[in-house]
Write a protein that holds these residues in place. Structure first.
Motif, PDB file in Angstrom:
ATOM      1  N   ALA A 266      -1.584  26.510 -27.285  1.00 18.83           N
ATOM      2  CA  ALA A 266      -2.838  27.127 -26.845  1.00 18.83           C
ATOM      3  C   ALA A 266      -3.389  28.045 -27.944  1.00 18.83           C
ATOM      4  O   ALA A 266      -2.643  28.795 -28.583  1.00 18.83           O
ATOM      5  N   ALA A 267      -4.681  27.970 -28.150  1.00 17.27           N
ATOM      6  CA  ALA A 267      -5.336  28.786 -29.192  1.00 17.27           C
ATOM      7  C   ALA A 267      -5.786  30.105 -28.574  1.00 17.27           C
ATOM      8  O   ALA A 267      -6.937  30.275 -28.162  1.00 17.27           O
ATOM      9  N   THR A 268      -4.870  31.071 -28.505  1.00 16.24           N
ATOM     10  CA  THR A 268      -5.137  32.339 -27.801  1.00 16.24           C
ATOM     11  C   THR A 268      -5.637  33.458 -28.709  1.00 16.24           C
ATOM     12  O   THR A 268      -5.955  34.543 -28.233  1.00 16.24           O
ATOM     13  N   THR A 269      -5.704  33.200 -30.021  1.00 17.83           N
ATOM     14  CA  THR A 269      -6.189  34.231 -30.956  1.00 17.83           C
ATOM     15  C   THR A 269      -7.710  34.168 -31.042  1.00 17.83           C
ATOM     16  O   THR A 269      -8.271  33.100 -31.324  1.00 17.83           O
ATOM     17  N   PRO A 270      -8.406  35.295 -30.833  1.00 19.22           N
ATOM     18  CA  PRO A 270      -9.871  35.273 -30.903  1.00 19.22           C
ATOM     19  C   PRO A 270     -10.354  34.896 -32.304  1.00 19.22           C
ATOM     20  O   PRO A 270      -9.721  35.225 -33.306  1.00 19.22           O
ATOM     21  N   LEU A 271     -11.467  34.162 -32.354  1.00 15.46           N
ATOM     22  CA  LEU A 271     -12.084  33.868 -33.640  1.00 15.46           C
ATOM     23  C   LEU A 271     -12.732  35.118 -34.198  1.00 15.46           C
ATOM     24  O   LEU A 271     -13.255  35.958 -33.448  1.00 15.46           O
ATOM     25  N   GLN A 272     -12.678  35.256 -35.517  1.00 15.41           N
ATOM     26  CA  GLN A 272     -13.335  36.383 -36.172  1.00 15.41           C
ATOM     27  C   GLN A 272     -14.699  35.942 -36.696  1.00 15.41           C
ATOM     28  O   GLN A 272     -14.837  34.828 -37.237  1.00 15.41           O
TER      29      GLN A 272
ATOM     30  N   GLY B 221     -17.631  34.825 -38.583  1.00 12.25           N
ATOM     31  CA  GLY B 221     -17.871  34.340 -39.930  1.00 12.25           C
ATOM     32  C   GLY B 221     -16.646  33.812 -40.651  1.00 12.25           C
ATOM     33  O   GLY B 221     -16.745  33.418 -41.827  1.00 12.25           O
ATOM     34  N   ILE B 222     -15.478  33.813 -40.007  1.00 14.74           N
ATOM     35  CA  ILE B 222     -14.244  33.365 -40.670  1.00 14.74           C
ATOM     36  C   ILE B 222     -13.741  32.086 -40.005  1.00 14.74           C
ATOM     37  O   ILE B 222     -13.532  32.044 -38.792  1.00 14.74           O
ATOM     38  N   THR B 223     -13.562  31.042 -40.812  1.00 13.36           N
ATOM     39  CA  THR B 223     -13.056  29.773 -40.294  1.00 13.36           C
ATOM     40  C   THR B 223     -11.543  29.865 -40.085  1.00 13.36           C
ATOM     41  O   THR B 223     -10.820  30.267 -41.001  1.00 13.36           O
ATOM     42  N   PRO B 224     -11.047  29.522 -38.903  1.00 17.03           N
ATOM     43  CA  PRO B 224      -9.595  29.587 -38.674  1.00 17.03           C
ATOM     44  C   PRO B 224      -8.871  28.520 -39.486  1.00 17.03           C
ATOM     45  O   PRO B 224      -9.486  27.572 -39.973  1.00 17.03           O
ATOM     46  N   SER B 225      -7.572  28.673 -39.612  1.00 18.61           N
ATOM     47  CA  SER B 225      -6.778  27.750 -40.442  1.00 18.61           C
ATOM     48  C   SER B 225      -6.632  26.374 -39.817  1.00 18.61           C
ATOM     49  O   SER B 225      -6.368  25.390 -40.496  1.00 18.61           O
ATOM     50  N   GLY B 226      -6.793  26.249 -38.504  1.00 16.24           N
ATOM     51  CA  GLY B 226      -6.689  24.961 -37.835  1.00 16.24           C
ATOM     52  C   GLY B 226      -5.247  24.562 -37.547  1.00 16.24           C
ATOM     53  O   GLY B 226      -4.302  25.283 -37.884  1.00 16.24           O
ATOM     54  N   SER B 227      -5.086  23.408 -36.952  1.00 19.20           N
ATOM     55  CA  SER B 227      -3.756  22.905 -36.582  1.00 19.20           C
ATOM     56  C   SER B 227      -3.579  21.486 -37.102  1.00 19.20           C
ATOM     57  O   SER B 227      -4.546  20.826 -37.515  1.00 19.20           O
ATOM     58  N   GLN B 228      -2.351  21.010 -37.080  1.00 18.52           N
ATOM     59  CA  GLN B 228      -2.038  19.641 -37.476  1.00 18.52           C
ATOM     60  C   GLN B 228      -1.519  18.847 -36.289  1.00 18.52           C
ATOM     61  O   GLN B 228      -0.801  19.382 -35.435  1.00 18.52           O
TER      62      GLN B 228
END
Length: 326
Positions: free
Chosen positions: A59-65, A67-74
């Motif tokens: 689950a992606a529970t970390t809020p987006l910041q 203007g910053i692109t998250p690292s993503g998942s594989q």
């Protein structure tokens, strides 16, 4: 090559001969009914099938910041392969037997071959399912088949553990079964986890569940439309299918007792594969069909041949309870 002759099937003399043949004792064949069926096309150039399962993402529970692109998942993938094998058998019938016996011997042989084929495939599938890693040992402190003693009978706590384990592993309830008549089409059933159980173990389960007022016999189901062949009743979220073909680990318990295996399964736990068009064939060779190998037309054969493999697709979706008999 053993021949079936008048030695094996004596003449119908001396006593009144009842032309109605006695029913053969056959176990209910049920292990194939809950599988995914994925056949390999004929002439595909391979006998091996690959099942592929993609893993879930956390689950992606970390809020987006801003203007910053998250690292993503594989994505992660698990490949499971299975290789189809051939199985078969036949009987040889002499010419004397075919024209002297009052039985329709070749017709009976074909039916017997069909029974043997079904029993063979059911046992092959059964043995694969009972080799899974999800196992619960009845009794206190037991950690292996050899620890099971005469008093270590199945309990409702064992069944509750199986249900809890399946749910914790996100196993879905079974809602469809493979039709026995076709071997590949499916029909809907009432959602539940399915248990394949030996009659000697079913007796104990029914007694315990009735004492706890948690047993519903099949005849008291609200609807009889979705009753499964061999079904005897339900406890909590499990429907029980009784068969003498349930796995028995003969002599493997303490003091050489037999250990009985009770399967509890969710949907998509396992798959079966055949070669399309070669799943199961009845092969009859009449008198004289062997050419110079049977120069006097003395032998006919009836046999069967099948391609088959079974494979557990998700160990988390199947539980095995090992226990002593009542």
């Amino acid at each position: 090559m053993p021949n079936t002759t008048r030695t094996q099937i004596p003449a119908e003399v001396n006593n009144f001969y009842d032309r109605t043949l006695l029913e053969r004792a056959m176990p209910l064949l049920t292990h194939l009914k809950w599988a995914q069926v994925r056949d390999i096309p004929k002439n595909a150039g391979t006998k091996t099938i690959k099942f592929r399962r993609y893993g879930n993402l956390s689950a992606a529970t970390t809020p987006l910041q801003e203007g910053i692109t998250p690292s993503g998942s594989q994505l992660s993938v698990t490949d499971i392969t299975a290789t189809v094998a051939q199985y078969g058998d036949y009987v040889t019938v002499s010419d004397v037997l075919t024209w002297e016996s009052e039985d329709a011997v070749l017709m009976e042989a074909a039916e017997i071959m069909g029974d043997q084929a079904g029993d063979t495939l059911d046992q092959l599938c059964r043995d694969i399912l009972n080799a899974g890693t999800g196992v619960i040992y009845s009794g206190s402190g037991n950690t292996s088949t050899g620890d099971i003693a005469a008093g270590d009978v199945i309990s409702l706590a064992n069944l509750d553990t199986a249900i809890a384990n399946l749910k914790a592993n996100n196993a879905k309830k079974i809602t469809r079964q493979v039709n026995a008549s076709t071997g590949y089409n499916t029909s809907p059933i009432k959602a539940a986890f399915i248990s394949i159980v030996h009659p000697k173990i079913a007796v104990k389960i029914r007694t315990l569940a009735m004492a706890a007022n948690m047993w519903t016999p099949v005849e008291k189901y609200a609807s009889q439309a979705g009753v499964i062949e061999g079904e005897i009743g339900s406890y909590d979220e499990i429907r029980f299918i009784e068969t003498n073909n349930a796995k028995i680990k003969a002599g493997q318990g303490t003091s050489g007792i037999d250990v009985y295996c009770t399967l509890v399964m969710g949907a998509n736990a396992y798959g079966i594969t055949r070669i399309s068009g070669e799943a199961l064939k009845n092969i009859v060779k009449p008198l004289g069909s062997a050419g110079s190998a049977d120069p006097l037309d003395q032998r006919a054969t009836s046999g069967w041949k099948a391609t088959f493999v079974a494979k557990i697709l998700n160990e988390n979706f199947i539980q095995r309870i090992e226990s002593a008999a009542v």
